[in-house]
Design a protein around this motif. Structure first.
Motif, short mmCIF file in Angstrom:
data_model
loop_
_atom_site.label_atom_id
_atom_site.label_comp_id
_atom_site.label_asym_id
_atom_site.label_seq_id
_atom_site.Cartn_x
_atom_site.Cartn_y
_atom_site.Cartn_z
N ILE A 1 -26.60 -20.46 30.13
CA ILE A 1 -26.84 -21.66 29.34
C ILE A 1 -27.82 -22.54 30.10
O ILE A 1 -27.99 -22.38 31.31
CB ILE A 1 -25.54 -22.44 29.05
N THR A 2 -28.45 -23.45 29.39
CA THR A 2 -29.41 -24.32 30.03
C THR A 2 -28.74 -25.13 31.15
O THR A 2 -27.71 -25.76 30.93
CB THR A 2 -30.02 -25.29 29.00
N GLY A 3 -29.32 -25.07 32.32
CA GLY A 3 -28.82 -25.85 33.44
C GLY A 3 -27.90 -25.10 34.37
O GLY A 3 -27.66 -25.54 35.49
N LEU A 4 -27.36 -23.94 33.94
CA LEU A 4 -26.45 -23.15 34.78
C LEU A 4 -27.21 -21.97 35.35
O LEU A 4 -27.78 -21.15 34.62
CB LEU A 4 -25.26 -22.66 33.95
N ASP A 5 -27.21 -21.86 36.66
CA ASP A 5 -27.96 -20.81 37.36
C ASP A 5 -27.00 -20.05 38.25
O ASP A 5 -26.35 -20.62 39.14
CB ASP A 5 -29.08 -21.44 38.19
N LEU A 6 -26.89 -18.74 38.04
CA LEU A 6 -26.02 -17.86 38.81
C LEU A 6 -26.88 -16.85 39.56
O LEU A 6 -27.76 -16.22 38.97
CB LEU A 6 -25.03 -17.13 37.90
#
Length: 809
Positions: A654-659
């Motif tokens: 999702i926008t803003g979540l970086d894994l």
């Protein structure tokens, strides 16, 4: 001109510091960031505008989550278009994760490992390929560069991480593109460039143990053709070590870094860039923690020595002699000039000239106890000169890209080590000699190394799907050496005179303060003079396959070399000063890079096999005179190999979540007979043993989330973890005769977790971050080593927390 006037006014008051935030260069390309927003990525050595425009749509098709523009092949490309294993981090990632030193890359780069030698020299290892050697004149297996300008030795690279656009870590043998040969890989830092408009930024942080850091930059035009960027950084305080016996503190940092980057572009075809930089380090040298007393000569172990107590297993607890001041005094300055002239898209000339100078005056006590077991005063210097001239360009409608050139380097090292205060050890004259204990030795060595090379590399795009690569480099390396082990108090000279008279009736007595090293042929003592002349041809071939957009499969075979060198070592005979010869690695690798047709994911993977010949290693040799037993020396491991795999993934669900996640598996082994000595002096065949300082598993992972609190305020939080499985500091698992357990030199597995949270302006103008390192306060150590009679280790920092503020004007 108004902007130029503003810059000249601001330059007069000089805002000290370097930017951890990004400032755009003149020509830039846009790639998506981890947060999904567009970020301007600067381009080093940009292609001509016409060529860039022609490639625009192709590069746009290549970009996806985690993509970045790199210059690993000395031209601007999407990282997903380069058929080699590369880890790249932009300035924002480096800042948010607190990456402020080369050693910090071990927390975020799969396959990279860092350790520090007992004398403080940094040791970098990539995919199990490294060289654990303390001498200033030892060439590295992993080379470090800033804007393609190489550091001759890793200890010179302390300011490499200042004011960056990004860092690129290239894995596997290098030599056909970069200035120096290396068997493990290359770390290339891309410095932030002077800007076309006035820009400035400042960053500051305070942390536990009283540590304070600040850095910043000011950048802009002087005239229409001249731009400048001034950066500086100051790091102070932070004494996190404490003496277990006295409670005294140690570990304060005192580092100053400066850089002035000037870019002159009088015409569209010509660019001159001058990088003037330097640093000085007056930090405390770090102490170690005693693990166990292991007398070198049990019959001479005193009651005081045996009464030493191990340091409790508590983070920050170490020990050192009460009369020893653990000081570092290091200075470095460098001037690097880059000249580029573009005649056409088909032909460009680039000249890189580099002059660098390093000075050192350090004192280290790393036996881990308050007794005088082992300490060393280091007085050294390095004078390095490098010149590279190369041609490059694109032919046949940009299907063929080529690089060809020549390289010359001259490195002069002088290292004087004084080993003193060893009266508490068993390494002293036998009682039968009737002599007082040795109070130390003095080891002066000098090396001058000249490297000459010619190199070339071709990339040919056969079709839209297939690209072939081929490159080669021939290197001539010549090293001249002189050195010896010398007496400092007359006692060792007296002992050598007794031994010398026994092995040679015509032995000429050594005068107090003279060279003690005995020539095994003449059986006289004196200065050792020697030389090492080598040459080699490194090469690389590869094939890239792009079945669909944003998916790449590649395969490479490469041969890399690392030159030999002489050690600075306590050499009782000239056998200790025999140089280690060049090592080579034949590397096979297949890999892939893909986003699976979805721009929210990026997957990278590789399998590799390294066939290692003559791996360089600090070991021992049997004294040819039969007097001194096993003496220290550099040796070659005849045959060994590395098998491994790497996998990394970046996902933005999702926008803003970086894994992010990365894992490296390494299976290293000595494959031939290799008889040498374990840390306790017992001889064994180490065939079948894994390499020291090479964990089988290295795992990294991070999660970052950013969201808007309002139209003028963003919030973010994140955490990252790194894991190292168990490894060892020395060969010796196959030593059945050892009287001390091999487990003493094992390095246990550990996992470190860091975290950060904060608020920021959506425009990137400012950011406030609360951070914590070693969140779980995990007890860990990075090595375990035997020095004379003690086994000690360097313990990691305890939980550290603080606040960091970034502001761009």
């Amino acid at each position: 001109m108004k902007a130029a006037l503003q810059f000249r006014t601001a330059f007069a008051v000089t805002l000290l510091g370097s930017s951890a935030m990004y400032a755009p260069a003149v020509l830039a390309q846009t790639t998506p960031t981890a947060e999904g927003a567009a970020q301007t990525e600067p381009v080093v050595n940009p292609e001509p505008v016409a060529t860039a425009a022609a490639r625009g749509q192709a590069e746009a098709d290549q970009t996806g989550v985690g993509d970045i523009i790199v210059t690993a092949q000395k031209r601007s490309q999407s990282i997903n278009s380069v058929g080699m294993a590369i880890s790249a981090l932009g300035a924002e990632q480096l800042t948010s994760k607190g990456i402020s030193d080369v050693s910090d890359l071990a927390r975020v780069v799969p396959g990279f490992n860092f350790s520090s030698s007992q004398k403080g020299a940094p040791i970098y290892t990539l995919r199990g390929v490294g060289f654990y050697e303390e001498s200033l004149g030892a060439s590295p297996a992993v080379s470090v560069y800033v804007d393609e300008v190489g550091y001759a030795f890793p200890i010179m690279a302390k300011a490499a991480t200042m004011d960056l656009e990004r860092v690129e870590v290239l894995k596997g043998p290098q030599g056909t593109l970069f200035g120096q040969n290396s068997t493990g890989g290359a770390i290339n830092y891309i410095a932030a460039k002077p800007t076309s408009i006035l820009k400035a930024g400042i960053n500051a942080s305070v942390a536990r143990f009283g540590r304070f850091s600040t850095d910043g930059f000011i950048s802009g035009p002087i005239t229409d053709t001249l731009r400048m960027r001034l950066s500086a950084a100051v790091d102070e305080g932070g004494a996190w070590q404490r003496s277990a016996s006295r409670g005294t503190k140690n570990g304060d940092v005192d580092v100053l870094k400066l850089r002035l980057l000037t870019e002159w572009k009088p015409t569209d075809a010509f660019t001159a860039t001058l990088n003037l930089n330097g640093w000085r380090d007056k930090s405390d040298s770090l102490a170690a923690a005693l693990l166990q007393v292991t007398p070198q000569v049990p019959s001479r172990a005193t009651a005081q020595m045996l009464a030493q107590q191990p340091v409790p297993l508590k983070l920050g607890l170490v020990d050192w002699g009460p009369d020893n001041n653990l000081d570092t005094d290091q200075k470095f300055y460098q001037a690097a000039l880059r000249l580029e002239y573009r005649f056409s898209d088909a032909f460009q000339l680039t000249s890189i000239t580099n002059s660098a100078h390093f000075r050192q005056n350090d004192f280290r006590d790393t036996d881990g106890s308050p007794l005088s077991i082992f300490s060393v005063h280091q007085d050294g210097k390095i004078d390095s000169f490098q010149q590279e001239l190369r041609a490059s360009g694109a032919l046949f409608e940009d299907r063929l890209n080529y690089v060809a050139g020549g390289y010359y380097a001259r490195d002069k090292t002088a290292e004087d080590n004084t080993y003193t205060l060893i009266e508490d050890t068993s390494a002293r004259a036998p009682v039968s000699a009737g002599l007082p204990p040795f109070l130390g030795t003095f080891v002066p060595t000098r090396q001058t190394t000249k490297n000459k090379a010619i190199f070339g590399n071709l990339d040919y795009e056969i079709s839209d799907q297939f690209t072939v690569h081929a490159g080669a480099r021939h290197t001539w390396s010549d090293t001249d050496f002189n050195g010896c082990m010398a007496d400092i108090d007359g006692n060792f000279a007296a002992f050598i005179n007794i031994v010398g008279a026994r092995i040679n009736p015509a032995f000429v007595p050594v005068q107090p303060g003279g060279c003690l090293t005995v020539n095994t042929t003449t059986r006289q003592s004196g200065l050792v003079r020697s030389s090492l002349n080598e040459q080699n041809t490194s090469w690389r071939v590869g094939l890239d396959f792009k079945p669909v957009a944003r998916t790449l499969f590649y395969g490479t075979i490469s041969k890399g070399y690392k030159s030999g060198s002489f050690p600075n070592i306590n050499g009782t005979t000239d056998a200790s000063f025999v140089p280690v010869t060049q090592e080579s690695v034949l590397a096979y690798e297949v890999g892939f890079k893909t986003d699976l047709g979805m721009r929210i994911v990026q997957l990278n993977g590789a399998l590799f096999y390294y066939d290692y010949k003559n791996k360089q290693f600090r070991g021992r040799v049997q004294d040819p005179l039969g007097v001194f037993g096993a003496v220290e020396a550099l040796v070659n491991v005849p045959r060994s190999r590395v098998k491994g795999a790497e996998f990394s993934a970046t996902v933005e669900p999702i926008t803003g979540l970086d894994l992010n996640a990365g894992v490296t598996y390494l299976d290293t082994k000595v494959t031939s007979d290799f008889t040498n000595f374990d840390p306790y002096g017992f001889q064994a065949n180490f065939q079948g043993e894994p390499f020291p300082f090479t964990p089988k598993w290295m795992i990294q992972g991070s999660i970052d989330y950013k969201w808007g609190l309002s139209s003028s305020l963003d919030a973010f939080l994140g955490a990252n973890a790194s894991h190292r499985s168990r490894t060892t500091s020395a060969f010796g698992r196959n030593s059945p005769a050892s009287i001390y357990p091999y487990s003493l030199v094992l390095v246990d597995a550990y996992t470190l977790v860091d975290g950060q949270l904060g608020i920021a302006a959506p425009s990137g103008k400012w950011r406030v971050t609360g951070f914590v390192r070693n969140l779980l306060n995990k007890y860990y150590y990075t090595d375990a080593f035997r020095q004379i009679d003690n086994v000690s280790r360097h313990v990691g920092e305890p939980r550290t927390y603080g606040l960091r503020v970034n502001y761009n004007f």
